[in-house]
Each structure stands twice: as C-alpha cells, then as structure tokens.
Design a protein around this motif. Structure first.
Motif, PDB file in Angstrom:
ATOM      1  N   THR A  98       0.905  -0.653  -0.107  1.00  7.47           N
ATOM      2  CA  THR A  98       0.071   0.125  -0.187  1.00  7.47           C
ATOM      3  C   THR A  98       1.236   0.907   0.264  1.00  7.47           C
ATOM      4  OG1 THR A  98      -0.057   0.174   2.136  1.00  7.47           O
ATOM      5  CG2 THR A  98      -2.065  -1.026   1.153  1.00  7.47           C
TER       6      THR A  98
ATOM      7  N   ASN B  21      -7.164   6.650   2.220  1.00 11.37           N
ATOM      8  CA  ASN B  21      -7.387   5.826   3.467  1.00 11.37           C
ATOM      9  C   ASN B  21      -8.189   6.215   4.731  1.00 11.37           C
ATOM     10  OD1 ASN B  21      -4.235   7.965   2.385  1.00 11.37           O
ATOM     11  ND2 ASN B  21      -4.913   5.806   2.291  1.00 11.37           N
ATOM     12  N   LYS B  25      -5.283   2.708   8.642  1.00 13.21           N
ATOM     13  CA  LYS B  25      -5.239   0.782   8.668  1.00 13.21           C
ATOM     14  C   LYS B  25      -5.645   0.534   7.598  1.00 13.21           C
ATOM     15  CE  LYS B  25      -3.890  -0.191  13.003  1.00 13.21           C
ATOM     16  NZ  LYS B  25      -2.195  -0.897  12.755  1.00 13.21           N
ATOM     17  N   LEU B  26      -6.938   1.216   7.037  1.00 13.26           N
ATOM     18  CA  LEU B  26      -7.509   0.253   5.671  1.00 13.26           C
ATOM     19  C   LEU B  26      -7.235   1.035   4.024  1.00 13.26           C
ATOM     20  CD1 LEU B  26     -10.167  -0.817   4.414  1.00 13.26           C
ATOM     21  CD2 LEU B  26     -11.771   0.195   5.736  1.00 13.26           C
ATOM     22  N   ILE B  28      -8.530   1.801   0.068  1.00 12.75           N
ATOM     23  CA  ILE B  28      -9.064   1.595  -0.740  1.00 12.75           C
ATOM     24  C   ILE B  28      -9.018   2.022  -2.043  1.00 12.75           C
ATOM     25  CG2 ILE B  28     -11.693   1.245  -1.615  1.00 12.75           C
ATOM     26  CD1 ILE B  28     -12.596   1.780   1.327  1.00 12.75           C
ATOM     27  N   ILE B  61      -8.757  -3.273  -1.963  1.00 12.49           N
ATOM     28  CA  ILE B  61      -8.969  -3.011  -0.445  1.00 12.49           C
ATOM     29  C   ILE B  61      -7.966  -4.119  -0.080  1.00 12.49           C
ATOM     30  CG2 ILE B  61     -10.172  -3.480   1.522  1.00 12.49           C
ATOM     31  CD1 ILE B  61     -12.713  -3.776  -0.521  1.00 12.49           C
ATOM     32  N   TYR B  63      -6.038  -3.940   4.200  1.00 12.85           N
ATOM     33  CA  TYR B  63      -5.558  -3.493   5.114  1.00 12.85           C
ATOM     34  C   TYR B  63      -4.938  -4.354   6.286  1.00 12.85           C
ATOM     35  CZ  TYR B  63      -8.269  -3.315   9.694  1.00 12.85           C
ATOM     36  OH  TYR B  63      -8.627  -3.030  11.376  1.00 12.85           O
ATOM     37  N   GLN B  64      -4.560  -3.292   6.725  1.00 16.32           N
ATOM     38  CA  GLN B  64      -2.886  -3.339   7.458  1.00 16.32           C
ATOM     39  C   GLN B  64      -3.287  -3.631   8.962  1.00 16.32           C
ATOM     40  OE1 GLN B  64      -0.434  -3.340   5.995  1.00 16.32           O
ATOM     41  NE2 GLN B  64       0.838  -4.999   7.605  1.00 16.32           N
ATOM     42  N   GLN B  65      -3.774  -5.007   9.507  1.00 15.69           N
ATOM     43  CA  GLN B  65      -4.389  -5.750  10.220  1.00 15.69           C
ATOM     44  C   GLN B  65      -3.828  -5.029  11.754  1.00 15.69           C
ATOM     45  OE1 GLN B  65      -5.958  -9.688  11.061  1.00 15.69           O
ATOM     46  NE2 GLN B  65      -8.174  -8.723  11.740  1.00 15.69           N
ATOM     47  N   ARG B  70      -1.721  -8.214   6.655  1.00 20.00           N
ATOM     48  CA  ARG B  70      -2.237  -7.621   5.900  1.00 20.00           C
ATOM     49  C   ARG B  70      -3.276  -8.449   5.573  1.00 20.00           C
ATOM     50  NH1 ARG B  70      -1.293  -5.836   0.989  1.00 20.00           N
ATOM     51  NH2 ARG B  70       0.264  -7.035   0.605  1.00 20.00           N
TER      52      ARG B  70
END
Lengths: 140, 357
Positions: A98, B21, B25-26, B28, B61, B63-65, B70
C-alpha cells in the motif's frame, strides 16, 4: 590532492543541494536521529516497510504540485512524481503493498506525524517545526 | 475532540493520490477502464463494427490488521457485468492474508495472481501500464494462435515473498505452490485439485535505485484431464501434459526513455513455443508518453509459417490526477499457418479512458 579536494567539494555541494530542499520528520517517540538517502528511498518506494523494532512504517509525502513535494521527488528520490506514481500503482493494484499517504502541505504532514508514532514524512526546508511531538532528523 | 476522533478526521478526510485512507489501517483503491476499438480493414480479427467496451472496474482493498498481518483483495467487474442477463463477469482477482515475518519473508495463502513476468499481476490495472492491452504475445497467447497459456492467471495455494537488500539495490522474490491448471471442467480449481501434482514456480526481480529492473520467472505443472467411460463410475486419465515456462524480463531507463523487454519460452507436452515483446517509451513534460511495442508469438517452434506479430504505437496522456487517455494503432502481421489470424493482416484503432485512485 587537488582532484580529491575538488571531488569532495563537489560531493559536499551536491549533498547540500538535495538536503537543503526538504527536512525529514518523524514522530518524537521514534528513537532514530538520522536516515540515509538510500533508506529513505527504500521506504518511499515500498522496499523497506518496518522500523528496526518491527513496527510498520507509515510514510507520507507532500503532493508534487507543492515546491517541497517536487523537490522531494526530483532531488531526493530522483525519479520524478510520474515514475513514483507508476511504480506505486503497480504495487498497489497487484496487491503487493500500500502506498505512502499524500498530504497537501507541510502542515498536514506534521499533524499526521505527530499522531502516528511509526510515521515518517518530509517538510519544506524553511518550515519551522514547532510541534513537540515531531522531530527533524538528519538526512545523510 | 479526543485523539482518536482527531486522527480519524485527519486521515479519513484526506484522500491520497492513489488510495483513500479510511484510517491508518484500511486502504481502498481501484481503477476503471472504458475502451473503444475499430478495425480499419474489411477483413481480420479486429472489431469490424467499432465498439465501446465497459472493459472493467476493480475495487482494491488492503487492511493492515497488525504490524505483521495484512489482508489484500481485489473485487473485479468486467465488460459491463450485467449478471441478470448473463453478461460480463464479477469475481475476486485475489484474496489472501499475508503474514510478515521480516521484510524479506512474507507468507501468503489464498487465490493470487501467478507472479510471472511483467503484466500478469496488473493485467486488468490499466492505469498501471502505458498500452491499452497487456502484451498478448506473452500473456493472452490464445489471441495469437496458441491453445494453452504459458501459465494460468491465478494460483490457489501458498506463496513466500519478500524484499532483500543488496547494497543500495533490491531483490524481490516470490515462490509458490498451488493447484495449478487442469482440464476438467467439472472441478473448481480454486477449491479442489484433480491430481496430486502441484504447480510450482516463482519470480526473481533485481531492481536498482536508478530504476532498472531485471527479472526471471518460472512455472511448472502437470496438466491432466479425465473422462468417466460409459457404464463406469471412476474417472480415467485421458491426457497428461507437462507445462514448463521460463521467462525473462527487463526494464531499462536510457537517456530519459524506458526500454521494456520480455520473453517466454514454454513447453506444453511436446510443443515448444515462444513469445516476446519489446517496447520503447518516453515521458514528455510529466504528462505525455509516446510508446511503440513490438510483439511476436510462435505457437510451435517446430512448425514454420505460424508466427504472429503485432506492432502497437500510441500516446498515453495523463489528463489530470490518475485519469489517462490512451490512443493507439495496432498492426497485426501473421503467417498463413497461424491458427488465429491465418495470414490476414489488419490494423486496428483503439482508444481508452482509464482512471485509477
């Protein structure tokens, strides 16, 4: 001897040239005090993703239409915004990474860096960092 | 306003150039491509009528948990996707969790694009490359006269990947084992393998800080097909073909221009084939990128007179942000023995509006 001095002077001026365009900032809680150009490039190009303590790095840049943004892409990263953008689109859309977050100006970068302990960004060289939760580190 | 509310507002209301952002974390992101094609000749495999194509749209998508976990996914629509009319398709291009042990060791499991060559992992992501279509000579080779691809689009299995520092340069690798491809129409290859053999492969990319990238990919699998004879209950193997594909790629910046090279040699059973492409592009004023690409595909190296070639030239213009206009001409030249083109050469005009975020 004169040649060596000339080379050192040239390298010194070149180094001062790209160091003078931006200042690198991190959250005050981050123990690092300096970073070299190669590591900075790796962070912003997605090749280095974690700090030494294992925390994920959150990087952010000022958009290229601002002088500090243009200086960062052209002189520090050395690839221009278009190449940076193209490289990140490949990594983002393939699911591999990302991208750094884009911010409108140095103020926004400082605000976010003050809130995220794992973050790194840059501001204009003449920007006065007064936020106590943000510190300027040396760009080597 | 407490700290968390302030953070969410600050992060959530500011869109980046490439992704939104929602918080730290998320992410898109996504892209869409709208295209037009018209063949300029009366005969040939191009679009005779001149057609608009709602080519695709993807929602990407990530998502960096945690610092180490991820989850990545890509929801894809292609060609209108009016499923109530049975048109187009909707699906996940990839969905996988990733666990990062180190930057040089990440583990993934799920449905993934096969990491092979330049285009496969971004073949639908039109903002990520200059031309309107990926290089057919190495990717969609059925459009240049081959029956079977060098490798399947996706792999369902596990993958290890990572980045290794080599001085100031970088070595990225990916290695996988998965179900691979299979001939049976009755099985869902993303759910169940039809044999004990697993597909294996990987890719290595060495990139310099100056922007040069050199890499190599490999794919190996055994593709079996089965039939159930009349009156029998157990399936019987009717064919077994080994698939081996080896590719090389390079992207070289030279005097402001970019040279992109790719070649794949492949074996499918007794069949030996080759596909290659070479492209030169030059970025002008950070906006206009003229390009020319030559492609060649030989579906059977032991058969003469079956080669197909394509020359594409055009201009990719970044209108604003990540909105691109692509205009290009493509000339197809083939030998009579090519099963798709049969020696009928033609020229096709294509245009595309492509947007990414």
């Amino acid at each position: 001897m004169k040649t060596k001095i000339a080379i050192l002077l040239f390298l010194g001026f070149a180094l001062a040239g790209w160091c003078a365009d931006v200042k690198v900032v991190v959250n005050a809680a981050n123990p690092i005090t300096s970073i070299d150009k190669a590591d900075l490039q790796k962070i912003f190009l997605g090749k280095k993703n974690t700090w030494d303590d294992g925390k994920k790095i959150a990087s952010m840049y000022v958009k290229a239409d601002k002088p500090e943004g243009a200086a960062f892409f052209d002189k520090v990263l050395g690839i221009g915004f278009s190449a940076f953008n193209a490289q990140w689109m490949k990594m983002l859309y393939s699911g591999n990474a990302t991208p750094p977050q884009a911010r409108g100006n140095s103020d926004e970068v400082v605000n976010v860096v003050s809130l995220l302990e794992n973050s790194i960004g840059f501001v204009a060289a003449d920007y006065n960092v007064t936020n106590p939760k943000v510190k300027v580190i040396t760009l080597k | 306003m407490n700290r968390k509310t302030g953070l969410l507002l600050l992060l959530g209301l500011t869109a980046s150039a490439m992704a939104v952002n929602i918080d730290d974390k998320l992410f898109i992101g996504g892209y869409t491509s709208f295209e037009f094609a018209k063949m300029l000749n009366d005969e040939g495999k191009g679009d005779k009528n001149g057609s608009f194509d709602a080519d695709g749209a993807d929602l990407v998508i990530a998502y960096q948990q945690t610092d180490r976990v991820r989850i990545a996914m890509d929801l894809n629509w292609e060609h209108g996707a009016a499923t109530e009319s049975g048109l187009g398709n909707v699906g996940f291009e990839y969905v996988y969790p990733e666990y990062r042990v180190f930057d040089w060791l990440k583990l993934r499991g799920g449905k993934m694009f096969t990491p092979f060559g330049i285009y496969n992992e971004i073949h639908t992501a039109k903002p990520a490359y200059l031309t309107i279509k990926e290089a057919y000579s190495t990717g969609k080779i059925e459009k240049m006269g081959s029956d079977e691809r060098f490798y399947p689009r996706w792999i369902t299995g596990v993958e290890v990947t990572g980045d290794v520092e080599v001085g100031a340069n970088n070595l990225n690798y990916a290695a996988f084992v998965g179900n691979g491809d299979q001939a049976d129409a009755g099985l869902n290859i993303f759910e169940e393998d039809n044999d004990k053999n697993k597909a294996v492969g990987g890719r290595v990319l060495f990139s310099t800080m100056g922007g040069m990238v050199i890499g190599s990919s490999i794919y190996f699998d055994t593709k079996r097909s089965y039939e159930i004879p009349d009156g029998e209950e157990d399936p019987v193997e009717v064919s077994k073909e080994n698939i081996l594909s080896v590719g090389g790629q390079a992207t070289i910046p030279v005097l402001g221009a970019s040279i992109e090279l790719e070649g794949i040699y492949g074996q499918y059973g007794d069949l030996n084939r080759f596909g290659g492409s070479a492209m030169v592009s030059y970025l002008l004023k950070e906006r206009y990128t003229p390009y020319i690409r030559w492609e060649s595909h030989d579906p059977d190296l032991d058969t003469e007179d079956d080669i197909a070639q394509q020359v594409i030239y055009g201009v990719n213009t970044r209108l604003d942000g990540n909105l691109f206009l692509k205009l290009e001409m493509g000339m197809v030249i083939s030998n009579e023995g090519n099963s798709r083109f049969k020696g009928v050469d033609y020229t096709e005009f294509k245009a595309a509006f492509v947007a990414g975020f």
